[in-house]
Structure formats: structure tokens, C-alpha cells
Design an enzyme around this catalytic site. Structure first.
Site, PDB file in Angstrom:
ATOM      1  CG  ASP A  65      33.050  30.286  79.743  1.00 58.29           C
ATOM      2  OD1 ASP A  65      33.980  31.087  79.946  1.00 58.29           O
ATOM      3  OD2 ASP A  65      33.078  29.094  80.072  1.00 58.29           O
ATOM      4  CG  ASP A  75      38.806  31.444  79.529  1.00 53.55           C
ATOM      5  OD1 ASP A  75      38.600  30.334  80.030  1.00 53.55           O
ATOM      6  OD2 ASP A  75      39.728  31.654  78.699  1.00 53.55           O
ATOM      7  CD  GLU A 121      40.108  29.318  84.009  1.00 51.95           C
ATOM      8  OE1 GLU A 121      40.444  28.142  83.930  1.00 51.95           O
ATOM      9  OE2 GLU A 121      40.148  30.090  83.031  1.00 51.95           O
ATOM     10  CG  HIS A 168      35.756  23.025  80.782  1.00 53.86           C
ATOM     11  ND1 HIS A 168      35.505  23.885  81.834  1.00 53.86           N
ATOM     12  CD2 HIS A 168      36.511  23.713  79.919  1.00 53.86           C
ATOM     13  CE1 HIS A 168      36.098  25.044  81.588  1.00 53.86           C
ATOM     14  NE2 HIS A 168      36.707  24.967  80.435  1.00 53.86           N
ATOM     15  CG  ASP A 169      39.878  23.598  81.777  1.00 53.97           C
ATOM     16  OD1 ASP A 169      39.708  23.264  80.585  1.00 53.97           O
ATOM     17  OD2 ASP A 169      39.754  24.779  82.173  1.00 53.97           O
TER      18      ASP A 169
HETATM   19  C1  NOJ Z   1      40.532  28.200  80.438  1.00 47.61           C
HETATM   20  C2  NOJ Z   1      39.436  27.309  79.970  1.00 47.61           C
HETATM   21  O1  NOJ Z   1      38.769  26.751  81.066  1.00 47.61           O
HETATM   22  C3  NOJ Z   1      40.071  26.265  79.081  1.00 47.61           C
HETATM   23  O2  NOJ Z   1      39.173  25.245  78.745  1.00 47.61           O
HETATM   24  C4  NOJ Z   1      40.597  26.949  77.863  1.00 47.61           C
HETATM   25  O3  NOJ Z   1      41.272  26.027  77.041  1.00 47.61           O
HETATM   26  C5  NOJ Z   1      41.550  28.081  78.233  1.00 47.61           C
HETATM   27  N1  NOJ Z   1      41.060  28.884  79.331  1.00 47.61           N
HETATM   28  C6  NOJ Z   1      41.765  28.994  77.066  1.00 47.61           C
HETATM   29  O4  NOJ Z   1      40.631  29.787  76.870  1.00 47.61           O
END
Ligand code: NOJ
Length: 535
Positions: A104, A206, A270, A332-333
Site C-alpha cells: 500500500d 491510497d 484507489e 477494509h473500508d
Molecule cells: C483510504 C483508506 O482505504 C482508508 O482506510 C484510510 O483511512 C484513508 N484512505 C486515509 O488514508
């Protein structure tokens, strides 16, 4: 059966990418937090399962304000996870198994403990001052503009000592880097080289669309569609100026040029699924930006055949020539797949994900049907939940359920987040012993996909379905044809697929039938999906 175009397909096109949230995979040293040696110890499992690459959420030194997405040193490993030797060991062992390793990369912001930021905030005259985004207060002392943090509140925090505000798209502990500064760009490209030189196979980047901000720092207009209490507070504004500025594409091209200095590496970005499809696919560039801009479409759609088939068809058409698709059902989000759609539908989801044209991303634990776990108020870890109750992501980040042993075999100690109460039955060991389990379904689908060019590189075409709740599509490579039929409803269905003759069901999501069937009258049980070989 291989031919030239199959041989030309890259590993990241043909393969399945499995996301590991390292804190929650395996704890090898008994501190309740997962670590790198723990992952290394499970490479056999991953190989058995049939994944081709693992993507590790951040493992760098971090105060863990946002659990690693606040990086204090881009070129080392947090002691919680191990050290660089452990990483090298993981990489060598993974490569020995033919498994790729993706890291990542978090370029938009650092931790406020990163030496770059401590220097930047030490004085206005510090050479690193301009590495971050500092602005004066308005005459009344308020923040320079109305921009909002994604985690709630203003995106600006006042620094008493130097008398200016700094920008943070997320927590105040995650100050945004200033990508207009060429020294920042050079330093971050060196970070990529550091890991690429060590042998990593690529990066998941990210919030890649956040990197540049409007140079005039204009206020953002209110979002007319904002629903207070339902949407995140950050969505109260239309993000016209704080993200997705056109210059971001040039930065991505600079990442890509670095990746292309090495053989066979992948870039995954992302990006927001709220962008129009054309804005999303723009991240492929002219074949010179991201290999895979994440496609989160399936996560946010109603779980209905019509909505999903329409989406896949539109996405297929929207893709630029030679751009390779990808699909994501969990990360994970996001709430877990089994919790979003139900466990029976999750089996249909597995078949969908692993038979569409494009790279599938599988989130750890989804292969055994892990659910979101209820987190009691005193167990909350996620800063998002602490700031905006109800938005927390702890439920989908709980320890991997390996066995019926205490703590689900994840650790000998109390884990950092609670283990799901269903772990005595929902775990890898139990499901390995059960030939019709979710785990066996994933394993069978991955292995079948690997050996079937129609699935891993073939073309995609949706077919009209005589049943509303079914999604039917054909995957084809040369003369090899596979029909996928997915029943999204609780009702039994009998489909008429004329002109296709007979077919052979090779995998049912129930894992209990392999038979030749007449396709003019194809019977499916409730939430049953089938892969059918056409002759
Ligand atoms: C996206 C990530 O997937 C998330 O988990 C994170 O909190 C935010 N970006 C900030 O880096």
C-alpha cells in the site's frame, strides 16, 4: 490450451489479488496484533486457496492514528509487524510459491510524526515548510476556506507555534503533502524505487485522486444531495477543488514511469466510485497511468441481477481500448459482503467476482464468509467511529478466523479487536474439512479460473435472461466457452437459453452437482450460480 494472447496476459490480469489487513491476519508473537511472520506462516494456505498476489495494507512505522494510513517512515517496517528482514523473508518465500506481493502506498498524507512534518511545522523558514500545505487564517482567525476532512470537521488545523493552518484531508494527525513541490515528488518517487528495488510487485495507491488541490483554494459549494445523518459530514460539500484536479494525471504518469523501470510491476489506484465512469476510466490514461483504477461499482449497487448486469455491461463499454477491468466486493473500508447481502447471496457473489472479465480482488476472510462483528463502545479503535459514530470500520477488520481454538487461532493473546462470535464454526479449519463450504467454493472457483482461459482472459458478453432475477453471461476464449448463470433471488428459477444446446455444469455454488443439462430448461435453486461448459 494456451495461445499467444493468453501468454501475453500479465499476471495481474489473469490472477486473483487477495487483500490482507496485516493487523488482523495472523499474530505470530502473541501481542494480539497480526504481523509479517504470521503472514509468511500462512503462504501455504494462500497457495492452496489459489490466490496469485497478496496486497498488504500499510506495514510502515506509524503511530497508528489511522492504523497505518498515517506513515511516519516510508522505507521501514513498523516493529508491531516485524522488520525489513521479516519483510524480505516474506517476499522471498512468497515469490518461491509464485505469489506476488503488493504494498500500500500512501502518498497524499504522512503522519504528523513523520520527520518531514515535524521539520515543516518547526518554523516557517524550515526548508521542509513547503512540503505540506500551510495557509494563513482569514482575518477573523478562521480557517482559510470551508474544506472538510473526510473524517469530520474542518480540513484545517491551526498550528499555534508558527501561526498558520495546515491541511489534512483526513485526521489532523495525517497532514497532506504538497505535491506541487518538486522535492516532495522526487522523494516519493524514491520511495517507490526503494520497494521496487527490494522486489515488490506493485502498489495499491491510497486516495490517488486527492493528490493535488486547487491552487486558489476556493471554497467548495454545498452538495444539494447531502443527507445529514446518513452521509458522511465531509459529503456536505461538492469536492470541486480539494480533489481530482486535472494535474493529478501527470503525477500518476510519473509513478508509472518509475514502475516501468522495472519488469512486470502493477499499479492499482484507489479512486472514488462517485466519479462518472469516464472520470474513473481516465485513470488508465493512455495506457500510461494506472494498470487498475479500482472499480468499486459492485459494492454500492443494489444486490439485484438487473442492476448488476447493467452495471457490468456499461463498465465493459466504458473501458478504453486495451484497459483491463477489475472488480472488488470488499475491503477494509466497507461492510463485509456476507453482512451486506447475506451468506447465501455471498456464494453467488463469489462466483460473480471470480468469473467476470477482469482482475478480482478478494478481501481476507470473505472466503470463509466472515461477517461484520459488533464492536461495543469500549472496544472501538477506528478514529472514524470515534469522530462519527456509525461510520466505523472496525467490524470488517476483525481477526481472521483460522480455527475453533481460543481467539480463533489468530493469536495466543487477546486480539486488538474482538473475534467474531461465530468463529467456532466459521473458520478455515472447519471449512477445509467440509467439501461444500464457502472456502471450498472459493478454492474451486480460483483453481478453475486459473486453468480456464475463457475465464481468466476470455471475452465477456451478457445474454438476455428469461428470468428477471438471473444474470447470465458468456465468457469465451477461442473455441472455449463458459456460460455463467447466477440466480440472485430466493425463488427457484427455470431458464430457457435457446440455441445453446446442451451444457455441462462444472461448478454450482452449492458444490453438489456436476451434470449435463439441457439449456432450454435450466433449473436453478434459490441463490444458485453455475458455471456451465458449452460444447
Ligand atoms: C483510504 C483508506 O482505504 C482508508 O482506510 C484510510 O483511512 C484513508 N484512505 C486515509 O488514508
Amino acid at each position: 490450451m494456451r495461445d499467444h494472447s493468453q501468454d501475453q496476459a500479465k499476471w495481474w490480469q489473469q490472477g486473483v489479488i487477495y487483500q490482507i489487513y496485516p493487523r488482523s491476519f495472523v499474530d505470530s508473537n502473541g501481542d494480539g496484533v497480526g504481523d509479517l511472520p504470521g503472514i509468511t506462516g500462512q503462504l501455504d494456505y494462500l497457495r492452496w486457496l489459489g490466490v496469485d498476489a497478496i496486497w498488504l495494507s500499510p506495514i510502515y512505522p506509524s503511530p497508528m492514528a489511522d492504523f497505518g494510513y498515517d506513515v511516519a517512515n516510508y522505507t521501514d517496517i513498523d516493529p508491531l509487524f516485524g522488520n525489513l528482514d521479516d519483510f524480505d523473508e516474506l517476499l522471498v518465500r512468497a515469490h518461491g510459491y509464485g505469489l506476488r506481493v503488493i504494498l500500500d502506498f500512501v502518498p497524499n498524507h504522512t503522519s504528523d510524526q513523520h520527520p518531514w512534518f515535524t521539520q515543516s511545522r518547526s518554523s516557517r523558514a524550515n526548508p521542509r515548510r513547503d512540503w505540506y500545505i500551510w495557509r494563513d487564517a482569514k482575518p477573523d482567525g478562521s480557517p482559510p476556506n470551508n474544506w472538510l476532512s473526510d473524517f469530520g470537521g474542518s480540513a484545517w488545523t491551526w498550528d499555534e507555534r508558527t501561526g498558520q493552518y495546515y491541511l489534512h484531508s483526513f485526521l489532523p494527525e495525517q497532514p497532506d503533502l504538497n505535491w506541487r513541490n518538486p522535492h516532495v515528488r522526487a522523494a516519493m518517487l524514491d520511495v517507490l524505487r526503494f520497494w521496487l528495488g527490494r522486489g515488490v510487485d506493485g502498489f495499491r495507491v491510497d486516495v490517488i485522486g486527492f493528490l493535488l488541490k486547487d491552487d486558489q483554494f476556493r471554497d467548495e459549494p454545498p452538495n444539494p444531495n447531502y443527507v445529514a445523518g446518513k452521509d458522511s459530514p465531509g459529503d456536505a460539500l461538492l469536492r470541486l477543488y480539494s480533489r481530482h484536479q486535472p494535474g493529478v494525471h501527470e503525477i500518476i504518469r510519473s509513478f508509472r514511469r518509475v514502475l516501468d523501470e522495472y519488469e512486470g510491476r502493477v499499479s492499482i489506484g484507489e479512486i472514488s466510485s462517485r466519479l462518472s465512469l469516464s472520470a474513473q476510466t481516465a485513470f488508465y490514461g493512455d495506457g500510461d497511468e494506472l494498470h487498475l483504477p479500482f472499480n468499486f461499482g459492485l459494492i454500492h449497487l443494489p444486490w439485484q441481477a438487473a442492476a448488476i448486469s447493467r452495471f457490468v455491461d456499461v463498465y465493459e463499454v466504458a473501458l478504453p481500448t486495451r484497459a483491463w477491468p477489475n472488480y472488488v466486493l470488499g475491503n477494509h473500508d466497507q461492510p463485509r459482503l456476507a453482512s451486506r447481502v447475506g451468506i447465501a447471496q455471498a456464494r453467488v457473489g463469489a462466483m460473480l467476482l471470480l468469473t467476470l472479465r477482469g482482475t478480482p480482488f478478494v478481501y481476507y476472510g470473505d472466503e470463509i464468509g466472515m461477517h461484520d462483528v459488533e464492536i461495543l463502545p469500549d472496544q472501538v479503535k477506528d478514529p472514524f467511529e470515534k469522530r462519527i459514530p456509525g461510520k466505523g470500520r472496525d467490524p470488517q477488520r476483525t481477526p481472521m478466523q483460522w480455527s475453533a481454538e481460543p481467539h480463533a487461532g489468530f493469536s495466543i493473546a487477546e486480539p486488538w479487536l474482538p473475534v467474531a462470535p461465530d468463529y467456532p464454526t466459521v473458520n478455515v479449519a472447519a471449512q477445509r474439512d467440509n467439501s461444500t463450504s464457502m472456502l471450498h467454493l472459493y478454492q474451486r472457483l480460483m483453481q478453475y479460473r486459473k486453468m480456464t482461459p475463457a475465464l481468466n482472459v476470455g471475452s465477456y458478453r451478457s445474454l438476455m435472461s428469461t428470468a428477471d432475477d438471473c444474470f447470465v453471461y458468456l465468457r469465451q476464449f477461442g473455441g472455449q466457452r463458459r456460460l455463467i448463470v447466477l440466480n440472485f433471488s430466493a425463488a427457484e428459477q427455470t431458464l430457457t437459453l435457446s440455441g445453446l444446446g446442451e451444457g455441462r455444469i462444472v461448478i454450482s455454488t452449492y458444490l453438489d452437482r456436476e451434470e449435463t443439462t439441457n439449456l432450454t430448461s435450466l433449473y436453478l435453486r434459490s441463490y444458485e450460480g453455475c458455471i456451465i461448459e458449452l460444447v
